[in-house]
Structures are given as structure tokens and as C-alpha cells.
Scaffold this active site. Structure first.
Site, short mmCIF file in Angstrom:
data_model
loop_
_atom_site.label_atom_id
_atom_site.label_comp_id
_atom_site.label_asym_id
_atom_site.label_seq_id
_atom_site.Cartn_x
_atom_site.Cartn_y
_atom_site.Cartn_z
N ASP A 77 67.16 -69.70 15.70
CA ASP A 77 66.35 -70.23 14.58
C ASP A 77 67.06 -70.11 13.47
O ASP A 77 66.45 -68.69 13.11
CB ASP A 77 65.36 -70.52 15.24
CG ASP A 77 64.11 -69.83 15.76
OD1 ASP A 77 64.52 -68.74 15.91
OD2 ASP A 77 62.51 -70.16 15.21
N GLU A 144 61.39 -67.80 17.10
CA GLU A 144 61.08 -67.04 16.75
C GLU A 144 60.03 -67.53 15.71
O GLU A 144 59.17 -67.20 15.44
CB GLU A 144 62.10 -65.98 15.92
CG GLU A 144 61.59 -64.69 15.60
CD GLU A 144 61.23 -64.69 14.33
OE1 GLU A 144 60.06 -63.62 13.71
OE2 GLU A 144 61.00 -65.69 13.38
#
Length: 482
Positions: A77, A144
């Protein structure tokens, strides 16, 4: 000046493909499907766990079958930040990159090199047939940036190797062996709005053009927090004249220092010119206060339409809390060899006003878990005193240094051999997934390194192109000699 080449070409080819895939935190479905298809199309064992993490396993090259299995890990991400006047949809649009000297940048948005470049390095290795290595596990975690929920949701046994290289660090030549733990605090003020008082003058005060940055790695760089700067003016105005607050909005992400913000409020009509004068004086003072780090601050004040306001008691306590809540570095590390490292900090990350509530998010970090507990309690207490409803997440643990790490010794020796100098072995005041891995896999031997990034979590994010080749060479030498 000639345009620098993007080397290694195979890494930047993968990075370009990744940046064509929308992958906001918690919305990585397209990236997961891409990774799954990539692994399967290469005939490699590919597993997606129930959380959405992906592992692609590649057998050893001939002659390296007896090597230890190495895990390469990065997160899929990205932080989605853009300039206010840029038309861009992170859920649909591809990141547009360009070369600026030795740096790769994006046009008005975050670049996605955090941690897309780590993913690209892994995919380049998986795609190759000319790299010598033992058994590999390439792991790609999701989400994350907004809570490390991918690593948190990973179950023991998903990764099978005993040595891990995390590719999510931002300074080439630095090998990280520990990280801070963190926790988020959310404070919610609830209310029923009231009609705007008669005879009051309403204004919109806005601030933009700040540097912002990563709330862990950049917290000690004396960058202005737009939310806290506006709160200072609101508190000053409240104390001098009284005010009625309509809305206060600043910041977007818990792990980014707010770069802009807007507050709409009313003052008695007789005080409107006093407020404008105060604003101009305040702007000059703040610009001087941050004259080294914030060279593009833009203060603006304009008249606004009257609108329903927060109850006086609620807005008074809210503004008092925003003035009082700690922001920035709270303590530096006590150990002499790392006295330069931030130990404990807080970032007042965002404030959002809706019809009947105001929500404030703050992010606490510390390399010492008891200090993290204390800082989180301090922030919680400020908002409790102001009458807010306060919720705190469980957070994530710190990653403690392993003084007997074979992985660290190998990484240091490899770097010294390749570049003729010693790398720096450091801790970082930011959250890495290694902290969560250390809980689930207590025997996992880990290091973290990566190419040089600057301006992460902001539209100024940029990747230093020459350091990608250095990290690539370093990584391949480790894989060959583990």
C-alpha cells in the site's frame, strides 16, 4: 544536464507497472490480484492469506540449494496525498512520474516509492533467471501505512524462513536493526449545533504550503504542524475576544505531519478588524519562527458566511485541548551511542469537523514501550479533561535490536566489501513491520534497508535514483553469500 538513466532497468520497469495500479491503504485488492497473477504466471508457489498478504516462493538457483531461506519483505500500500489544486483520484488513476535531476518524483502526488520500490525490487528478482540465490520467500503485506494490519493479521507459519530483509527504509547506507512502537488516539467531541449569534462577523482562516512529512522520521526536523499552528491562533483569539467556531479541518493521515488546514469562526462585529490585524502579526511571527524549515507557508483570511456554530462550552474546551496537547519530540534516547535518536513523540495528525462531531487523531511513538504507554496516557488525559470521548488502539510493538544478529553481520560485511566503507547500523523512530514479526516469529533474524527517499507521506516524495542500484547490488551480494 543529461537525464539520468533509470537503473537497474528491471527494477524501474516493475516500479512503473506497480504505479499503474491503484493501491491506497485498505484498498489493495488490485495489487493483490496483480501479485497473485505474477507469481502464478511465473510458475511459482503463490499464497494469499486471509488478511490479504501475499507470499511468492522461488526455489534456489542450481548450486545454492543448501543456502538458508531468505525472506524479502515490503508493503504493497501507499500513502495517498496530493496538492490541493491537483485533480487526481487515487482509487482510479496511475501515478505520473518524472525525472528531476537525480530524483524520481510524481506530478502533484505522493510517488508511492514507500514502499513500491521495495515491491519492485522483489518482483525484479522473482522475474530474473540470472541471479544467484538460495530459497527465497518474497512477502508483500497490505495496509502498513494505516495500522500495520497486514502484518498484524499474518499468522505464524505464513513465512517459513529464519532470516528477513525488510525493504522499507529510506536512507541508503543505513541498516536498521530496531524501530519504535506506536499507538493512535482518537478523540471525539459530540454536540448539537446552535444558530449563529446575531451581530457577529465570520471569517475563514487558512494555512497551506507546509512541508509536512513522515510523523516518525521527520518529527524532529522542526517542521510546522498546520493543525497546531491554526490552533494557536484560535486559542489566542478565544482568549482575547471570544469566538464561535463553525469548523476546524486539518491533516488527513495519522502518520503524516499536517501540511494545510482551515478554520471558520465568528467574532463580535466590533472586533473584526482587530482579528485581521492579529492574523497578520501572527503570520509574520510564525514565518519567522519557522524561517529555516518552512519557506513556502501561505496564510490567508477572508470573510465567510454566518453558519450554525458549535456550543460555546464544547468549542472552548476543544480549542483549549488543541492548544494543550503535546506535539513533536517528547524525549530523546538516553543511551549515549544513540542519543541522536528520538525516543518518544506525538503527532497531532488530523482534525475533522462534521455536522454533529469533531474528531481528532493523534499518533504516539516510542522505542521504549513504558514511555509509549505514558505518552499515550498523557494525550488521552488532555482530551478527557476537555470532555471528549477517547479511544486508543492497541498499537504495535517496538522491534528490539538483536546484538547477535547474523543477518546484520552479513549485511555490514557485504556493504563494506562492495563500497569500501562501513554502513551505519541504526534504530529508527518509525514503525516497521519487523516489530510485529518479532512477536509472531521470535527467532526471526531481521534487518531493514532501502534506497534514499525524501518527503515521504507528502507530494514532495522523491526517490534518489542512484541509490536504487546500490541497494540492488547490496541485496544481490547478500543473497549470493548468505
Amino acid at each position: 544536464m543529461d537525464k539520468i538513466e533509470l537503473k537497474p532497468a528491471r527494477v524501474f520497469e516493475q516500479f512503473a507497472k506497480i504505479n499503474a495500479i491503484p493501491r491506497p491503504s485498505k484498498h489493495e485488492e488490485q495489487m493483490i490480484e496483480y501479485l497473485k497473477s505474477f507469481g502464478e504466471s511465473h510458475g511459482l508457489e503463490t499464497v494469499v492469506d486471509e488478511t490479504g498478504n501475499v507470499v511468492i516462493r522461488k526455489p534456489a538457483t542450481p548450486g545454492y540449494e543448501d543456502k538458508d531461506t531468505i525472506i524479502l519483505q515490503s508493503h504493497m500500500d501507499m500513502v495517498c496525498e496530493k496538492l490541493v489544486d491537483v485533480d487526481f483520484d487515487f482509487y482510479k488513476d496511475a501515478i505520473q512520474t518524472y525525472i528531476d535531476g537525480e530524483w524520481l518524483r510524481a506530478k502533484g502526488t505522493t510517488l508511492g516509492a514507500d514502499d513500491g520500490i521495495g515491491c519492485a525490487i522483489e518482483l525484479a528478482i522473482l522475474d530474473s533467471d540470472d541471479i544467484e540465490h538460495g530459497p527465497l520467500e518474497c512477502v508483500f503485506t497490505r495496509d502498513e501505512e494505516t495500522g500495520l494490519t497486514g502484518a498484524e493479521g499474518m499468522k505464524s507459519g505464513f513465512m517459513k524462513g529464519d532470516m528477513l530483509i525488510n525493504l522499507d527504509s529510506e536512507d541508503e547506507g543505513q541498516i536498521f536493526v530496531s524501530c519504535a512502537g506506536g499507538r493512535n488516539t482518537t478523540a471525539t467531541f459530540r454536540f448539537q449545533r446552535e444558530e449563529a449569534p446575531e451581530g457577529w462577523f465570520f471569517v475563514k482562516a487558512s494555512l497551506k504550503g507546509l512541508v509536512g512529512g513522515h510523523s516518525g522520521d521527520d518529527i524532529n526536523k522542526k517542521r510546522a504542524n498546520a493543525l497546531k499552528v491554526l490552533a494557536r491562533f484560535l486559542y489566542q483569539t478565544q482568549e482575547r475576544y471570544g469566538l464561535r467556531l463553525v469548523s476546524f479541518n486539518a491533516g488527513k493521515l495519522h502518520n503524516a505531519i499536517p501540511r494545510d488546514g482551515v478554520a471558520i469562526f465568528g467574532v463580535p462585529f466590533a472586533k473584526k478588524e482587530d482579528v485581521r490585524v492579529d492574523w497578520n502579526v501572527f503570520a509574520t511571527q510564525v514565518e519567522e519562527e519557522y524561517h529555516v524549515t518552512e519557506k513556502t507557508m501561505q496564510f490567508d483570511m477572508e470573510s465567510a458566511d454566518a453558519a450554525p456554530v458549535l456550543p460555546l462550552e464544547v468549542s472552548t474546551k476543544l480549542i483549549q485541548a488543541m492548544q494543550a496537547v503535546d506535539n513533536g519530540v517528547f524525549a530523546m534516547c538516553q543511551d549515549e551511542e544513540i542519543s541522536w535518536l528520538v525516543e518518544t513523540s506525538n503527532n497531532v495528525a488530523s482534525i475533522e469537523t462534521c455536522e454533529n462531531e469533531v474528531k481528532v487523531v493523534a499518533s504516539q511513538r516510542s522505542n521504549v514501550m513504558s514511555a509509549l504507554d505514558n505518552q499515550a496516557a498523557t494525550i488521552k488525559a488532555v482530551f478527557q479533561l476537555a470532555g471528549a470521548e477517547v479511544v486508543q488502539g492497541e498499537g504495535y510493538p517496538a522491534w528490539k535490536m538483536n546484538p547477535n544478529s547474523k543477518m546484520t553481520a552479513l549485511a555490514v560485511e557485504s556493504y563494506r566489501k562492495l563500497f569500501g566503507k562501513d554502513p551505519k547500523v541504526l534504530g529508527i523512530h518509525a514503525g516497521l513491520e519487523c516489530g510485529l514479526f518479532s512477536e509472531k516469529y521470535p527467532n526471526l533474524d531481521m534487518v531493514s534497508f532501502g534506497p534514499t527517499l525524501r518527503g515521504v507521506h507528502s507530494p514532495d516524495e522523491r526517490l534518489h535514483i542512484p541509490t536504487v542500484q546500490m541497494v540492488w547490488d547490496h541485496l544481490l551480494d547478500i543473497l549470493k553469500n548468505v
